[in-house]
Design a protein around this motif. Structure first.
Motif, mmCIF file in Angstrom:
data_model
loop_
_atom_site.group_PDB
_atom_site.id
_atom_site.type_symbol
_atom_site.label_atom_id
_atom_site.label_comp_id
_atom_site.label_asym_id
_atom_site.label_seq_id
_atom_site.Cartn_x
_atom_site.Cartn_y
_atom_site.Cartn_z
ATOM 1 N N GLU A 82 3.065 16.379 3.774
ATOM 2 C CA GLU A 82 3.132 16.068 5.195
ATOM 3 C C GLU A 82 3.734 14.689 5.450
ATOM 4 O O GLU A 82 4.610 14.520 6.294
ATOM 5 C CB GLU A 82 1.739 16.157 5.810
ATOM 6 C CG GLU A 82 1.676 15.835 7.290
ATOM 7 C CD GLU A 82 2.391 16.869 8.143
ATOM 8 O OE1 GLU A 82 2.776 16.526 9.265
ATOM 9 O OE2 GLU A 82 2.577 18.002 7.682
ATOM 10 N N LYS A 83 3.235 13.682 4.729
ATOM 11 C CA LYS A 83 3.706 12.313 4.946
ATOM 12 C C LYS A 83 3.598 11.522 3.654
ATOM 13 O O LYS A 83 2.766 11.823 2.791
ATOM 14 C CB LYS A 83 2.880 11.595 6.026
ATOM 15 C CG LYS A 83 3.119 12.048 7.443
ATOM 16 C CD LYS A 83 2.135 11.411 8.394
ATOM 17 C CE LYS A 83 2.414 9.951 8.634
ATOM 18 N NZ LYS A 83 3.591 9.747 9.515
ATOM 19 N N LEU A 84 4.414 10.482 3.572
ATOM 20 C CA LEU A 84 4.316 9.511 2.485
ATOM 21 C C LEU A 84 4.610 8.142 3.078
ATOM 22 O O LEU A 84 5.706 7.912 3.594
ATOM 23 C CB LEU A 84 5.297 9.834 1.359
ATOM 24 C CG LEU A 84 5.265 8.880 0.162
ATOM 25 C CD1 LEU A 84 3.926 8.978 -0.560
ATOM 26 C CD2 LEU A 84 6.404 9.194 -0.802
ATOM 27 N N LEU A 85 3.623 7.253 3.063
ATOM 28 C CA LEU A 85 3.765 5.914 3.633
ATOM 29 C C LEU A 85 3.840 4.891 2.522
ATOM 30 O O LEU A 85 2.993 4.879 1.624
ATOM 31 C CB LEU A 85 2.578 5.571 4.539
ATOM 32 C CG LEU A 85 2.116 6.612 5.556
ATOM 33 C CD1 LEU A 85 0.908 6.116 6.309
ATOM 34 C CD2 LEU A 85 3.234 6.920 6.519
ATOM 35 N N VAL A 86 4.841 4.021 2.573
ATOM 36 C CA VAL A 86 4.965 2.912 1.644
ATOM 37 C C VAL A 86 5.155 1.651 2.484
ATOM 38 O O VAL A 86 6.121 1.565 3.257
ATOM 39 C CB VAL A 86 6.158 3.093 0.687
ATOM 40 C CG1 VAL A 86 6.249 1.921 -0.278
ATOM 41 C CG2 VAL A 86 6.033 4.402 -0.081
ATOM 42 N N TYR A 131 0.837 -1.193 0.000
ATOM 43 C CA TYR A 131 0.000 0.000 0.000
ATOM 44 C C TYR A 131 0.876 1.249 0.000
ATOM 45 O O TYR A 131 2.048 1.221 0.402
ATOM 46 C CB TYR A 131 -0.940 0.025 1.207
ATOM 47 C CG TYR A 131 -0.247 0.019 2.541
ATOM 48 C CD1 TYR A 131 0.140 1.203 3.164
ATOM 49 C CD2 TYR A 131 0.018 -1.187 3.206
ATOM 50 C CE1 TYR A 131 0.767 1.198 4.391
ATOM 51 C CE2 TYR A 131 0.656 -1.196 4.426
ATOM 52 C CZ TYR A 131 1.030 -0.015 5.020
ATOM 53 O OH TYR A 131 1.677 -0.012 6.235
ATOM 54 N N ILE A 132 0.307 2.360 -0.474
ATOM 55 C CA ILE A 132 0.950 3.671 -0.440
ATOM 56 C C ILE A 132 -0.083 4.689 0.033
ATOM 57 O O ILE A 132 -1.199 4.713 -0.469
ATOM 58 C CB ILE A 132 1.484 4.090 -1.830
ATOM 59 C CG1 ILE A 132 2.542 3.098 -2.325
ATOM 60 C CG2 ILE A 132 2.076 5.493 -1.776
ATOM 61 C CD1 ILE A 132 3.012 3.401 -3.732
ATOM 62 N N TYR A 133 0.290 5.510 1.008
ATOM 63 C CA TYR A 133 -0.543 6.620 1.469
ATOM 64 C C TYR A 133 0.221 7.913 1.250
ATOM 65 O O TYR A 133 1.432 7.976 1.499
ATOM 66 C CB TYR A 133 -0.853 6.519 2.960
ATOM 67 C CG TYR A 133 -1.923 5.529 3.347
ATOM 68 C CD1 TYR A 133 -2.630 5.686 4.529
ATOM 69 C CD2 TYR A 133 -2.236 4.429 2.561
ATOM 70 C CE1 TYR A 133 -3.606 4.779 4.922
ATOM 71 C CE2 TYR A 133 -3.194 3.522 2.936
ATOM 72 C CZ TYR A 133 -3.879 3.696 4.117
ATOM 73 O OH TYR A 133 -4.840 2.796 4.488
ATOM 74 N N SER A 134 -0.472 8.969 0.855
ATOM 75 C CA SER A 134 0.157 10.290 0.712
ATOM 76 C C SER A 134 -0.740 11.345 1.335
ATOM 77 O O SER A 134 -1.950 11.361 1.108
ATOM 78 C CB SER A 134 0.387 10.611 -0.772
ATOM 79 O OG SER A 134 0.881 11.924 -0.922
ATOM 80 N N TYR A 135 -0.133 12.234 2.153
ATOM 81 C CA TYR A 135 -0.853 13.339 2.782
ATOM 82 C C TYR A 135 -0.249 14.652 2.295
ATOM 83 O O TYR A 135 0.942 14.917 2.503
ATOM 84 C CB TYR A 135 -0.730 13.307 4.310
ATOM 85 C CG TYR A 135 -1.165 12.023 4.977
ATOM 86 C CD1 TYR A 135 -2.063 11.157 4.361
ATOM 87 C CD2 TYR A 135 -0.683 11.676 6.235
ATOM 88 C CE1 TYR A 135 -2.465 9.986 4.983
ATOM 89 C CE2 TYR A 135 -1.081 10.510 6.863
ATOM 90 C CZ TYR A 135 -1.969 9.661 6.231
ATOM 91 O OH TYR A 135 -2.360 8.511 6.842
ATOM 92 N N THR A 136 -1.064 15.480 1.653
ATOM 93 C CA THR A 136 -0.616 16.768 1.136
ATOM 94 C C THR A 136 -1.534 17.875 1.649
ATOM 95 O O THR A 136 -2.755 17.705 1.679
ATOM 96 C CB THR A 136 -0.618 16.762 -0.404
ATOM 97 O OG1 THR A 136 0.150 15.659 -0.880
ATOM 98 C CG2 THR A 136 -0.029 18.061 -0.948
#
Length: 326
Positions: free
Chosen positions: A52-56, A31-36
């Protein structure tokens, strides 16, 4: 840009291969999450974009007893030398063994102190949780944790952690000892009480409580009370506070989001100048739109006040974007 294309193709290949396997037995789920964010100060008339964040990450299951996860979290690590630097950390990276009523986790763990609060808040892409914002503990730490399901409604938990967080993974003493109880009589009600103790020159302890009431897809109301004794191992400096937040869904894809945080400080010090930059109150009201399962957009109005420094008080109008590839 090329590296993200490679990551996406790699994850897509894993997902394709897993469809041919028995998902009840084992799987790999990337999964990939991105917060902008886009932020505009109504007080100083300044605006800026911020990643703000980038989750991989990858969740995996080996068999009915063994599973785990690995997540690379690229976060904004503020410092005076480079205030806009994005720094990658592994958090978490752990293996889980579950059999019957027992569950054991080992490795870099999601903090039990904050994990349920984060889940109930649900809106990390808008704002950090109270404990995370006020540095009441680490969101991830190296250690081992056990859970025992006493009954379908009641769970007890104990753990031993490094106490240094995800930025320093070298094992050292003393260790942090944790415990928690969880009571959830049905899907609508949830209560948790967590405590820990960690001793250097003096003991530092935490109490974190959470009460949550919700109906999925309709509403949620949550209340946190948190207390930190001997904050940063300073004798007599105690910090405590509350966080109240709610989400009310309407129509099919919209929701109202509100939150109130209040931090209090008890200290033997007479000079509080070093505390002036602490953001001790938050008032947040927002509107969320979710056109797709993978995309959330929110507009919110925030009022932030600062301890002993009214000149820093600010009001913000924000636009947040979260997208997920799962």
């Amino acid at each position: 840009m090329r590296i993200w294309i490679i990551v996406f193709l790699f994850f897509s290949r894993i997902s394709y291969c897993q469809k041919e396997r028995d998902v009840d037995e084992h799987y790999v789920a990337p999964y990939i999450y991105s917060y902008t964010d886009f932020r505009h100060s109504l007080k100083t008339d300044t605006s800026y974009f911020k990643q703000e964040k980038l989750l991989v990450g990858i969740n995996f299951r080996i068999n009915e007893n063994w599973s785990g996860q690995v997540r690379l979290d690229v976060i904004r690590y503020d410092n005076k030398q480079n205030p806009n630097r994005l720094t990658p950390y592994i958090k978490p990276g752990n293996i889980t063994y579950k059999k019957g009523k027992f569950t054991v986790d080992g490795g870099i763990l999601l903090s039990s102190q904050m994990n349920d609060q984060l889940k109930k808040w649900e809106n990390r892409y808008i704002y950090r949780t109270f404990q995370d914002k006020q540095s009441f503990g680490w969101t991830n730490d190296l250690g081992i944790r056990t859970q025992y399901k006493v009954s379908p409604d009641f769970i007890v938990e104990a753990g031993i952690l490094n106490g240094k967080g995800y930025r320093n993974l070298s094992l050292s003493f003393p260790l942090k000892y944790t415990g928690a109880i969880i009571f959830s009589p049905n899907e609508k009600l949830f209560f948790k009480a967590y405590t820990d103790t960690y001793k250097k020159n003096i003991p530092q302890s935490t109490l974190a409580t959470l009460f949550d009431c919700r109906k999925e897809g309709k509403y949620s109301f949550s209340f946190e009370y948190n207390y930190k004794w001997n904050y940063n191992f300073v004798a007599g400096e105690n910090r405590y506070g509350i966080s109240l937040y709610s989400t009310i869904h309407f129509f099919e894809n919209f929701a109202f989001i509100s939150r109130l945080d209040k931090l209090y400080i008890k200290s033997p010090k007479t000079d509080f100048n070093n505390l002036e930059s602490i953001n001790n109150n938050l008032y947040l009201l927002g509107l969320q739109y979710q056109p797709l399962k993978q995309v959330r957009i929110a507009v919110d109005y925030q009022v932030c006040s600062y301890y002993k420094d009214i000149n820093k008080d600010d009001t913000w109008l924000n636009l947040h974007l979260e997208y997920r590839m799962m």
